[in-house]
Write a protein that holds these residues in place. Structure first.
Motif, PDB file in Angstrom:
ATOM      1  N   UNK A  50      -5.644   7.333  -8.687  1.00 53.38           N
ATOM      2  CA  UNK A  50      -6.525   6.721  -7.696  1.00 53.38           C
ATOM      3  C   UNK A  50      -5.998   5.353  -7.300  1.00 53.38           C
ATOM      4  N   UNK A  51      -6.420   4.912  -6.119  1.00 48.15           N
ATOM      5  CA  UNK A  51      -6.089   3.581  -5.623  1.00 48.15           C
ATOM      6  C   UNK A  51      -7.397   2.816  -5.453  1.00 48.15           C
ATOM      7  N   UNK A  52      -7.460   1.653  -6.062  1.00 45.10           N
ATOM      8  CA  UNK A  52      -8.663   0.849  -5.963  1.00 45.10           C
ATOM      9  C   UNK A  52      -8.350  -0.594  -5.628  1.00 45.10           C
ATOM     10  N   UNK A  53      -9.385  -1.342  -5.288  1.00 43.86           N
ATOM     11  CA  UNK A  53      -9.216  -2.763  -4.988  1.00 43.86           C
ATOM     12  C   UNK A  53     -10.493  -3.503  -5.355  1.00 43.86           C
ATOM     13  N   UNK A  54     -10.379  -4.812  -5.442  1.00 44.19           N
ATOM     14  CA  UNK A  54     -11.513  -5.680  -5.731  1.00 44.19           C
ATOM     15  C   UNK A  54     -11.628  -6.706  -4.620  1.00 44.19           C
ATOM     16  N   UNK A  77     -12.750   1.550   5.059  1.00 46.03           N
ATOM     17  CA  UNK A  77     -12.635   2.351   6.288  1.00 46.03           C
ATOM     18  C   UNK A  77     -11.210   2.774   6.618  1.00 46.03           C
ATOM     19  N   UNK A  78     -10.206   2.229   5.899  1.00 47.76           N
ATOM     20  CA  UNK A  78      -8.830   2.689   6.128  1.00 47.76           C
ATOM     21  C   UNK A  78      -8.631   4.119   5.659  1.00 47.76           C
ATOM     22  N   UNK A  79      -9.473   4.578   4.726  1.00 48.30           N
ATOM     23  CA  UNK A  79      -9.306   5.907   4.160  1.00 48.30           C
ATOM     24  C   UNK A  79      -8.188   5.991   3.136  1.00 48.30           C
ATOM     25  N   UNK A  80      -7.654   4.833   2.722  1.00 42.14           N
ATOM     26  CA  UNK A  80      -6.513   4.805   1.802  1.00 42.14           C
ATOM     27  C   UNK A  80      -6.899   4.501   0.359  1.00 42.14           C
ATOM     28  N   UNK A  81      -8.182   4.207   0.112  1.00 44.73           N
ATOM     29  CA  UNK A  81      -8.594   3.816  -1.239  1.00 44.73           C
ATOM     30  C   UNK A  81      -9.634   4.785  -1.790  1.00 44.73           C
ATOM     31  N   UNK A 138       0.824  -1.196   0.000  1.00 41.81           N
ATOM     32  CA  UNK A 138       0.000   0.000   0.000  1.00 41.81           C
ATOM     33  C   UNK A 138       0.869   1.261   0.000  1.00 41.81           C
ATOM     34  N   UNK A 139       2.003   1.173   0.688  1.00 42.39           N
ATOM     35  CA  UNK A 139       2.896   2.333   0.738  1.00 42.39           C
ATOM     36  C   UNK A 139       3.365   2.733  -0.664  1.00 42.39           C
ATOM     37  N   UNK A 140       3.606   1.720  -1.506  1.00 40.62           N
ATOM     38  CA  UNK A 140       4.052   1.989  -2.877  1.00 40.62           C
ATOM     39  C   UNK A 140       2.972   2.733  -3.655  1.00 40.62           C
ATOM     40  N   UNK A 141       1.725   2.304  -3.514  1.00 38.58           N
ATOM     41  CA  UNK A 141       0.620   2.961  -4.211  1.00 38.58           C
ATOM     42  C   UNK A 141       0.406   4.382  -3.691  1.00 38.58           C
ATOM     43  N   UNK A 142       0.498   4.545  -2.374  1.00 38.63           N
ATOM     44  CA  UNK A 142       0.328   5.880  -1.806  1.00 38.63           C
ATOM     45  C   UNK A 142       1.409   6.840  -2.309  1.00 38.63           C
ATOM     46  N   UNK A 143       2.633   6.341  -2.378  1.00 40.90           N
ATOM     47  CA  UNK A 143       3.733   7.174  -2.864  1.00 40.90           C
ATOM     48  C   UNK A 143       3.514   7.542  -4.327  1.00 40.90           C
ATOM     49  N   UNK A 144       3.087   6.571  -5.128  1.00 39.68           N
ATOM     50  CA  UNK A 144       2.840   6.829  -6.550  1.00 39.68           C
ATOM     51  C   UNK A 144       1.730   7.855  -6.730  1.00 39.68           C
TER      52      UNK A 144
END
Length: 202
Positions: free
Chosen positions: A15-19, A31-35, A1-7
């Motif tokens: 944007x950062x997404x997940x499935x 609820x992490x607020x990171x996506x 996740x740190x890599x995506x946040x940095x990018x």
């Protein structure tokens, strides 16, 4: 996740997404607020008869996360009676399939549709009924888009439903009782209840 946040911070991604298929895991990620986006099954039968989806949309709305609805055009779970069994590869045959996944395929057999072999669930193949399912999903508060069933033959009817429109057509509430009756006896692809011979996915 740190890599995506940095990018994202550096402007290399927007944007950062997940499935996810697990409702508790999807809610935790939101609820992490990171996506920014979540792909999750928002399906009529799974929602209505399986209790799956509402918690994800509630969390997404609360946290400003966009939701792309998966499996919107699905009727329900396939069985050996209405589907084709998939041969499980022998151990070590394919490096891209982890051993835990191979064992899962043995204990919870994978079945594909006889009429739509690219689908691992039973898609709704009646064009009018499929459009009702798609509209139902698109009209759930919090849903920003849907993915069509995994068979291109089913895409034409959905495309004609939405082509040239700047807004999503409303779901006709008059169709609700018909849909409740049509799908009441199927096993949802995802559900919060134990069902003999099926995997409880959440």
């Amino acid at each position: 996740m740190e890599t995506f946040q940095r990018a994202k911070k550096e402007g290399r991604i927007k944007a950062i997404g997940f499935s996810a298929h697990s409702e508790p895991m999807a809610v935790r990620m939101i609820e992490t607020g990171l996506v920014d986006t979540c792909m999750f099954p928002i399906n009529f039968a799974a929602w209505t008869y399986g209790g799956i989806g509402e918690a994800v949309l509630d969390a997404a709305i609360k946290n400003g996360v966009g939701v792309i609805a998966l499996k919107a055009g699905a009727r329900g779970r396939l069985t050996y009676k209405n589907g084709n069994a998939v041969k499980v590869p022998d151990a070590g045959t394919f490096r891209h399939i982890p051993e835990w996944k191979r064992k899962e395929m043995i204990h919870y057999p994978v079945v594909t549709s006889k009429d739509h072999p690219t689908c691992w669930y039973e898609p709704e193949d009646d064009p009018e009924e499929l459009n009702k399912l798609i509209l139902w999903s698109l009209n759930r508060p919090g849903v920003t888009a849907v993915l069509p069933p995994g068979d291109l033959d089913l895409l034409d009817g959905i495309a004609s439903l939405l082509r040239g429109k700047s807004e999503v057509p409303p779901f006709d509430e008059a169709d609700m009782q018909h849909m409740l009756d049509r799908y009441k006896d199927i096993v949802p692809i995802f559900h919060n209840r134990d069902e003999s011979g099926t995997k409880v996915s959440t």
